[in-house]
Design a protein around this motif. Structure first.
Motif, short mmCIF file in Angstrom:
data_model
loop_
_atom_site.label_atom_id
_atom_site.label_comp_id
_atom_site.label_asym_id
_atom_site.label_seq_id
_atom_site.Cartn_x
_atom_site.Cartn_y
_atom_site.Cartn_z
N LEU A 167 85.27 42.52 58.52
CA LEU A 167 84.06 42.27 59.27
C LEU A 167 84.18 42.40 60.74
CD1 LEU A 167 82.55 39.33 57.61
CD2 LEU A 167 81.77 41.82 57.36
N SER A 168 85.41 42.68 61.31
CA SER A 168 85.81 42.57 62.75
C SER A 168 85.78 44.21 63.08
CB SER A 168 87.21 42.13 63.26
OG SER A 168 88.00 42.88 62.38
N SER A 169 85.70 45.08 62.11
CA SER A 169 85.59 46.43 62.32
C SER A 169 84.25 46.86 62.83
CB SER A 169 85.74 47.21 60.87
OG SER A 169 85.81 48.32 61.18
N ASP A 170 84.23 47.92 63.73
CA ASP A 170 83.14 48.56 64.50
C ASP A 170 82.35 49.30 63.45
OD1 ASP A 170 81.65 50.21 66.25
OD2 ASP A 170 83.12 50.25 67.83
N THR A 171 81.45 49.28 62.96
CA THR A 171 80.48 49.87 62.10
C THR A 171 79.95 51.13 62.54
OG1 THR A 171 78.58 48.29 62.28
CG2 THR A 171 80.49 47.96 60.31
N GLU A 172 79.37 50.80 63.86
CA GLU A 172 78.71 52.02 64.58
C GLU A 172 79.93 53.02 64.81
OE1 GLU A 172 76.81 51.19 68.43
OE2 GLU A 172 75.75 49.54 67.07
N LYS A 173 81.26 52.81 64.89
CA LYS A 173 82.20 53.89 65.09
C LYS A 173 82.45 54.42 63.75
CE LYS A 173 85.47 55.94 67.64
NZ LYS A 173 85.02 56.70 68.83
N TYR A 174 82.51 53.60 62.77
CA TYR A 174 82.63 54.20 61.29
C TYR A 174 81.48 55.29 61.09
CZ TYR A 174 83.26 55.16 56.45
OH TYR A 174 83.58 55.71 55.37
N ALA A 175 80.35 54.93 61.46
CA ALA A 175 79.40 55.82 61.17
C ALA A 175 79.29 57.08 61.97
CB ALA A 175 77.69 55.10 61.73
N GLU A 176 79.75 57.02 63.27
CA GLU A 176 80.27 58.37 64.05
C GLU A 176 81.44 59.17 63.16
OE1 GLU A 176 82.34 59.20 68.44
OE2 GLU A 176 81.23 57.26 67.95
N TYR A 177 82.36 58.35 62.71
CA TYR A 177 83.48 59.04 62.08
C TYR A 177 82.98 59.68 60.79
CZ TYR A 177 87.75 59.19 59.34
OH TYR A 177 88.94 59.57 58.45
N PHE A 178 81.94 59.09 60.03
CA PHE A 178 81.52 59.48 58.78
C PHE A 178 80.78 60.70 59.07
CE2 PHE A 178 77.85 59.84 55.94
CZ PHE A 178 78.44 59.94 54.68
N ARG A 179 79.85 60.79 60.11
CA ARG A 179 78.99 61.90 60.35
C ARG A 179 79.99 63.04 60.64
NH1 ARG A 179 75.90 57.92 62.50
NH2 ARG A 179 76.69 58.40 64.59
N TYR A 180 80.98 62.92 61.73
CA TYR A 180 81.87 63.75 62.05
C TYR A 180 82.82 64.32 60.90
CZ TYR A 180 86.39 65.59 63.54
OH TYR A 180 87.54 66.60 63.79
N MET A 181 83.23 63.69 59.99
CA MET A 181 83.64 64.14 58.76
C MET A 181 82.78 64.95 57.80
SD MET A 181 86.91 63.10 59.12
CE MET A 181 87.73 63.22 57.60
N LEU A 182 81.68 64.62 57.75
CA LEU A 182 80.72 65.14 56.90
C LEU A 182 80.49 66.42 57.54
CD1 LEU A 182 79.07 64.78 54.13
CD2 LEU A 182 77.14 63.81 55.72
N GLU A 183 80.33 66.46 58.73
CA GLU A 183 79.96 67.94 59.54
C GLU A 183 81.10 68.76 59.33
OE1 GLU A 183 78.80 66.56 63.36
OE2 GLU A 183 76.97 65.83 62.59
#
Length: 68
Positions: free
Chosen positions: A17-33
């Motif tokens: 739960l300490s993870s930055d979920t906004e950063k993961y969302a950015e990473y997810f979009r980058y990987m998908l793109e």
């Protein structure tokens, strides 16, 4: 495997739960793109299978290295 953006070692639900979920969302979009499909939530596991080649793994690693 799972990816968590935190400075803590993730060993249980509380540290996850300490993870930055906004950063993961950015990473997810980058990987998908970049043509790499990941689980949309960092709390879901990702798997490598026999369908993935060495070339797939190397290409994915290159994309990950370029994430900022």
């Amino acid at each position: 495997m799972s990816v968590f953006f935190t400075d803590k070692k993730v060993v249980d639900y509380d540290t996850a739960l300490s993870s930055d979920t906004e950063k993961y969302a950015e990473y997810f979009r980058y990987m998908l793109e970049s043509g790499i499909n990941l689980a949309p939530s960092q709390f879901e596991a990702m798997f490598v299978s026999a369908a993935h080649t060495q070339k797939d793994s190397e290409a994915t690693a290159k994309v990950i290295e370029n994430f900022k």
